[in-house]
Design an enzyme around this catalytic site. Structure first.
Site, PDB file in Angstrom:
ATOM      1  N   ASP A   7       4.883  -1.370   2.780  1.00 54.70           N
ATOM      2  CA  ASP A   7       3.943   0.568   2.619  1.00 54.70           C
ATOM      3  C   ASP A   7       5.117   1.319   3.313  1.00 54.70           C
ATOM      4  O   ASP A   7       4.323   2.072   3.689  1.00 54.70           O
ATOM      5  CB  ASP A   7       2.554   0.470   3.279  1.00 54.70           C
ATOM      6  CG  ASP A   7       1.993  -1.131   3.054  1.00 54.70           C
ATOM      7  OD1 ASP A   7       1.674  -1.586   1.899  1.00 54.70           O
ATOM      8  OD2 ASP A   7       1.424  -0.993   4.745  1.00 54.70           O
ATOM      9  N   GLU A 174      -4.594  -0.508  -5.499  1.00 54.08           N
ATOM     10  CA  GLU A 174      -4.203   0.241  -3.835  1.00 54.08           C
ATOM     11  C   GLU A 174      -2.831   1.479  -3.706  1.00 54.08           C
ATOM     12  O   GLU A 174      -2.112   1.115  -4.386  1.00 54.08           O
ATOM     13  CB  GLU A 174      -4.661  -0.175  -2.922  1.00 54.08           C
ATOM     14  CG  GLU A 174      -3.433  -1.899  -2.872  1.00 54.08           C
ATOM     15  CD  GLU A 174      -3.571  -2.762  -1.680  1.00 54.08           C
ATOM     16  OE1 GLU A 174      -4.674  -2.938  -1.344  1.00 54.08           O
ATOM     17  OE2 GLU A 174      -2.501  -3.953  -1.272  1.00 54.08           O
TER      18      GLU A 174
END
Length: 494
Positions: A7, A174
């Protein structure tokens, strides 16, 4: 960005790029890396190097670094004590910190994750985030809500932008990152399964002329998918250098997969004539990168403090001291003991250390070298109680794999070695003559299967441990980690 950096987020201040990434249940929380060329990254600190935010305990995910005026903000996810996942925020006067936590902004019943800041067409600041519905078998709406300029509270009502609706997205969308270009807002997002050997992650995009929508998903999604070298690209930040556009995201190297973890990768894209992003390499991650140099690590413990790349279980920070070229670690009785680890960056590596005075360790104390998954999943070679023991901890259950009496020639110092092949095959050995000759542990398998080690969202760390009563301390002299670069697995590579 070799190693376990999921991420990832990036921004540029002056001529320097700053990046951070998920640290999950490893401390210190949220690495701070900088680079001037996007190839060589230096770890310069952490967002929360010492104390955790008072409201959070674990699962430190998806930090988004953002420069707004003369302040640097980190929007991040963490598990709220006594609750669920929440989006919080921290602020600093410079990207390097120190950071001050401003607390959680949103914490929905099913969890709130992946915060991202964006200003609308009226320059009003919004927080974009995902409701973590997939954790309870529900859809995953992407929400937007006004954020005050002090960055301390949400204002008004939240508005849903879009959710998982098409087959490739699976049970979730997401990791939204937004940019404004010409007449459109673009939301780059990840869909499907993020993690593990059977991951299905990819990147899609949607656009809208107003921040609050309506949003249109691109009919050619997903726009970035796997190839032979890299698997499951997703969750990153878009940036540009002049007229060239890129995304820093994570992906698994197909040779090391979850054993090294999700690594930071930069992929370039261009804009089509009808205003959609199109990644190069036919919509896959680049198979060729800058020349790969093994990222090795050596610590002779000559500094007054630990080097910043050392990590530990976030809820079980060990007590350590560094002095006179030695590392002193105070034992812990539970789980794997007191743990320190280093990122691994390739599937094949060798770690070595020297344990001092193993013959004088207090009763009930063991210390040595280990491959760490998490506190309940470990492979270790340790000395204590007059013997060397090879053992594994799997789901909290310990099993002996072999042992040998500690010879008198090794009571003052014993060198310990861990070797990994293909990410999950481990060999341990020891030396009583400073590493001139090595020998294995009688009765132990030649290769030990460590496939069970990594949790679903983390890679394996190589390091040391000390297990025993909290009154005991063990001393180590030098730790060395050598990574061997091997190209991605292909059909001809057996």
């Amino acid at each position: 960005m070799p190693g376990d950096f999921p991420d990832p987020s990036i921004m540029k201040v002056g001529d320097t790029y700053w990046a951070t990434a998920t640290s999950s249940n490893w401390g210190p929380v949220f690495p701070l890396l900088k680079s001037t060329n996007l190839t060589d990254w230096d770890l310069v600190g952490h967002v929360f190097p010492n104390e955790l935010p008072s409201w959070a305990d674990y699962y430190f995910w998806a930090p988004e670094i953002s420069q707004e005026g003369d302040k640097t903000y980190i929007y991040y996810t963490a598990h709220k004590k006594g609750g669920n996942l929440a989006v919080g925020i921290a602020v600093a006067d410079t990207p390097a910190g120190p950071y001050r936590d401003l607390g959680p902004l949103v914490a929905q019943k099913d969890g709130s994750i992946d915060g991202f800041p964006m200003r609308d067409e009226n320059n009003q600041l919004y927080l974009i985030w995902k409701e973590d519905g997939n954790s309870v078998n529900q859809p995953t709406p992407i929400w937007a809500q006004r954020l005050n300029e002090e960055h301390t509270a949400l204002l008004g009502e939240k508005k849903e932008l879009f959710r998982n609706t098409v087959p490739w997205e699976g049970n979730l969308v997401e990791g939204v990152c937004m940019v404004k270009r010409n007449d459109y807002y673009y939301a780059f997002y990840a869909g499907n399964g993020c993690c593990g050997h059977n991951c299905t992650y990819g990147i899609g995009v949607a656009r809208a002329k107003s921040l609050l929508g309506p949003w249109e998903k691109y009919e050619k999604n997903p726009i970035l998918t796997k190839n032979e070298k890299w698997a499951c690209p997703g969750h990153g930040t878009v940036f540009n250098r002049g007229n060239r556009w890129y995304m820093l995201h994570h992906a698994y190297d197909t040779r090391s997969f979850e054993f090294v973890g999700r690594q930071g990768v930069i992929s370039e894209f261009k804009w089509t004539s009808d205003g959609w992003p199109e990644f190069r390499n036919d919509g896959t991650v680049p198979t060729k990168a800058a020349p790969v140099v093994p990222r090795n690590f050596n610590d002779e413990f000559t500094n007054a403090t630990l080097q910043p790349s050392w990590q530990w279980p976030v809820e079980e920070r060990p007590t350590v001291a560094v002095r006179d070229g030695k590392l002193y670690v105070t034992a812990r009785p539970q789980h794997s003991g007191a743990v320190l680890g280093q990122h691994t960056t390739t599937a094949d590596y060798t770690a070595t250390t020297t344990l001092l005075n193993p013959g004088k360790l207090p009763a009930g104390t063991v210390a040595g070298i280990a491959a760490h998954g998490d506190p309940e999943n470990t492979l270790a070679l340790t000395a204590g109680s007059g013997k060397l023991q090879l053992w594994q901890l799997e789901k909290g259950k310990q099993k002996a794999l072999g042992e040998v009496k500690l010879p008198t020639t090794a009571t003052a110092a014993v060198a310990l070695r861990l070797q990994a092949q293909q990410g999950n095959q481990f060999r341990f050995s020891w030396s009583a003559d400073g590493g001139k000759t090595w020998q294995g542990v009688p009765g132990a398998p030649a290769l030990i299967n460590g496939a069970y080690l990594p949790p679903w969202d983390r890679g394996v760390r190589a390091g040391v441990l000390v297990k025993g009563p909290a009154t005991a301390t063990a001393a180590f002299e030098e730790f060395n980690l050598e990574n061997e670069v091997v190209t991605a697995q292909t059909e001809g590579d057996k």
